[in-house]
Design an enzyme around this catalytic site. Structure first.
Site, PDB file in Angstrom:
ATOM      1  N   ASP A  62      36.147 -50.374  63.492  1.00  0.00           N
ATOM      2  CA  ASP A  62      35.902 -51.337  64.581  1.00  0.00           C
ATOM      3  C   ASP A  62      37.168 -51.372  65.474  1.00  0.00           C
ATOM      4  O   ASP A  62      37.664 -50.037  65.805  1.00  0.00           O
ATOM      5  CB  ASP A  62      35.715 -52.658  63.956  1.00  0.00           C
ATOM      6  CG  ASP A  62      35.201 -53.837  64.814  1.00  0.00           C
ATOM      7  OD1 ASP A  62      35.510 -54.294  65.883  1.00  0.00           O
ATOM      8  OD2 ASP A  62      33.658 -53.987  64.116  1.00  0.00           O
ATOM      9  N   HIS A  95      37.435 -58.462  68.172  1.00  0.00           N
ATOM     10  CA  HIS A  95      36.359 -58.016  67.522  1.00  0.00           C
ATOM     11  C   HIS A  95      36.442 -57.852  65.965  1.00  0.00           C
ATOM     12  O   HIS A  95      35.799 -57.982  65.093  1.00  0.00           O
ATOM     13  CB  HIS A  95      35.524 -56.938  68.348  1.00  0.00           C
ATOM     14  CG  HIS A  95      34.062 -56.644  67.700  1.00  0.00           C
ATOM     15  ND1 HIS A  95      33.763 -56.044  66.826  1.00  0.00           N
ATOM     16  CD2 HIS A  95      33.062 -57.361  68.338  1.00  0.00           C
ATOM     17  CE1 HIS A  95      32.473 -55.871  66.717  1.00  0.00           C
ATOM     18  NE2 HIS A  95      31.793 -56.830  67.232  1.00  0.00           N
ATOM     19  N   SER A 117      26.904 -57.839  65.107  1.00  0.00           N
ATOM     20  CA  SER A 117      28.113 -57.543  64.770  1.00  0.00           C
ATOM     21  C   SER A 117      28.725 -58.650  63.627  1.00  0.00           C
ATOM     22  O   SER A 117      29.514 -58.098  62.831  1.00  0.00           O
ATOM     23  CB  SER A 117      29.059 -57.490  65.657  1.00  0.00           C
ATOM     24  OG  SER A 117      29.019 -56.210  66.650  1.00  0.00           O
TER      25      SER A 117
END
Length: 614
Positions: A268, A303, A476
């Site tokens: 990620d 994220h 996600s």
């Protein structure tokens, strides 16, 4: 010459009979229940198998009993076979040149001429969820309020010689109970006493009572592996993390909360490894730019940090949020190292390939890929296949699209589309597919949120040096919940599982949330940990006036069932035995309802929704 022309014409006629030019045939029709008077009641979810030469296709009828198939062929005839539980199979020839829909009537497999039909589905109940209004902007102010579990009262469970409601009231008054509960089905009485009461003395007095056969402390006061909700004390859990109750995760935590032997690679963005709610679960060796010569001054963190918290935030530590796994070894391997002005993270294929290679070398158990691309890539597939061959379980986000395109077909992105990967689509707080989520061929879903409520997890603070929490959303956020659930299964049962075995297990035990698309299922952590499949439920219709019990003998993979019954008043009873002890007890899945069946009635949308018995 005339003879030659004649032979050519004969040859052409012959070849047209055995082959001929291909055309598009439309095969369509309606499937109905056959009554004595041939009145029409459609049969939904019937299986329609069409065979034309070597071509075969199976369709499912819709709520109106309708099916349709268009096929290119040069044949004139084929066969159609229609099947549905509780009915005699029907096979007939079909004329492919016919353009109008045909009508097919199925005859019941029933010994009752005037039998009434009841059909429907069995499923886990969809939880009713509540949360505070969501904002997509990360909330940077950590709430300092901690949850303190309320005191658990002392309860004594009593089995009398002869059960009655009057006796329950009498015993409650005699022993000064603060509350009285009964379980008529089990013929049990539960007396509740305030904390601090002398339990041993009360048990001694109750056990010698002439009306009492036996008495014990109520079993669900104590920690059990089944039927107990293991709520963590993290202060932001109850208010914000609606997504965990949506997949029955608190019940699963009573069986296991994970362990640090399970290693999950998070490919990620960078992860804020100093976060107060993450640092003890993170292995930090690779949480840096893979290209050591690159500028490292501006790390995109949000994220990856959010994904890491969903999988493995430190839990039950009176800080922040809960993670799917309370204990786990998280291994961040950055592959998305470019941030745009809107905060979106992107990366290059070479970084993804290198990250995958590191995960393979590290022999991780699970790889979480909350990322995707529109096109296939041979090098990416090669690395995915290599990881798969090493026995690594790969979980990937199915993909996001413009949410304004609410009715469009949204194919899975890569790498989720690979057979070696477990794909995860996103649902919202109302148990609907999120408008942005990929939906074509996606069978497994988890909460990803939308404007009604997003997914709450760990985030870096504004200066990337302080801990924060807030909302993000998308497939996600759905994928790491499934990665964490798989981690719980491996922690509890060992690592000797293939991707196919785990995928099938998650699907078989998932919660159907859209009856028009029963192949789509939201993961159910509690059912998955215990491998509880509604298809294995005992379902009985217990007649009240005629004292007859009818048992459903077949529930198909899409959880459809059908039964023919004489008219009567029924008690519908369903039981999925979680601990396989052939008894209904705390933690089993259970359903009970009264139902009146009238003569020649046809019910085809009866829903049995199993809840956890307490």
């Amino acid at each position: 010459m005339k003879r030659a022309v004649a032979l050519i014409i004969i040859f052409l006629l012959f070849t047209s009979c055995i082959g001929g030019r291909a055309y598009t045939a439309t095969i369509s029709g309606y499937v109905y229940h056959k009554y004595h008077n041939n009145s029409k009641t459609p049969i939904a979810n019937a299986e329609v198998h069409i065979k034309i030469g070597k071509f075969e296709k199976t369709l499912i009828t819709d709520s109106e009993g309708f099916f349709e198939l268009k096929v290119s062929t040069n044949a004139r005839y084929g066969t159609i076979t229609i099947k549905f539980i509780g009915y005699q199979s029907l096979t007939e020839p079909i004329d492919l040149k016919s353009s109008s829909p045909e009508k097919y009537y199925l005859k019941a497999n029933s010994s009752y001429d005037d039998a009434s039909f009841i059909g429907g589905w069995i499923n886990f109940a969809l939880p009713t969820l509540k949360t505070s209004p969501a904002s997509f902007s990360p909330s940077l102010a950590l709430q300092s309020v901690h949850l303190i579990p309320s005191a658990i009262p002392t309860e004594i469970l009593i089995r009398p010689f002869v059960y009655s409601e009057e006796l329950a009231y009498t015993l409650g008054q005699e022993f000064k109970a603060i509350d009285i509960r009964t379980k008529p089905r089990l013929e049990l009485i539960i007396l509740e006493f305030p904390v601090g009461a002398d339990l041993d003395e009360l048990l001694t007095q109750i056990r010698v009572h002439p009306e009492v056969l036996e008495a014990y402390p109520n079993s669900f006061v104590h920690s059990q592996s089944i039927g107990i909700i293991n709520e963590p004390n993290d202060p932001l859990y109850i208010e914000h993390q609606w997504n965990f109750p949506a997949i029955y995760l608190p019940q699963a935590w009573a069986k296991t909360t994970g362990n640090r032997k399970i290693r999950v690679a998070i490919i990620d963005t960078f992860v804020f490894d100093q976060h107060e709610d993450l640092e003890s679960n993170i292995e930090n060796e690779y949480n840096k730019r893979l290209d050591e010569t690159a500028d490292d001054s501006e790390k995109p963190l949000s994220h990856g940090t959010h994904v890491a918290g969903i999988i493995g935030a430190e839990t039950n530590n009176n800080i922040g949020v809960a993670g799917t796994m309370w204990e786990v070894e998280l291994i961040p391997i950055p592959a998305l190292t470019i941030f745009d002005s809107k905060g979106n993270a992107t990366g290059t294929m070479d970084d993804l390939l290198e990250a995958l290679d590191i995960a393979i070398e590290e022999k991780v158990d699970i790889i979480n890929l909350s990322l995707g691309t529109n096109g296939d890539d041979p090098l990416m597939y090669e690395k995915i296949r290599e990881a798969y061959d090493e026995g690594i379980i790969i979980v990937a986000a199915a993909g996001n699209y413009d949410p304004s395109n609410k009715n469009g077909k949204k194919p899975m992105k890569y790498p989720a589309q690979y057979d070696e990967v477990i794909e995860v689509g996103a649902t919202n707080i109302y148990h609907n597919i999120a408008d942005y989520s990929a939906n074509i061929d996606v069978k497994l879903f988890a909460p990803g949120g939308d404007n009604a409520a997003w997914i709450y997890s760990t985030l870096p603070g504004q200066d990337s040096e302080t801990s924060a929490y807030g909302n993000l959303g998308g497939t996600s956020m759905a994928a790491p919940q499934v990665a964490g659930l798989i981690g719980l299964i491996l922690a509890e049962e060992g690592k000797d599982y293939t991707k196919e075995e785990l995928y099938d297990r998650l699907w078989q035990t998932g919660t159907t949330f859209d009856y028009s698309n029963p192949e789509r299922r939201m993961v159910n952590a509690y059912a998955a940990l215990h491998y509880s499949n509604p298809q294995n439920s005992l379902v009985e219709f217990r007649g009240k006036t005629k004292n007859q019990t009818f048992t459903i003998t077949e529930i198909d993979q899409l959880r459809n069932f059908a039964l023919f019954l004489p008219a009567d008043q029924y008690k519908v009873f369903a039981h999925l035995d979680v601990n396989h002890n052939n008894k209904l007890d705390s933690g089993d899945w259970y359903y009970e309802q009264d139902l009146v069946i009238l003569p020649n009635q046809h019910i085809q949308d009866f829903q049995i929704e199993l809840e956890i018995y307490k």
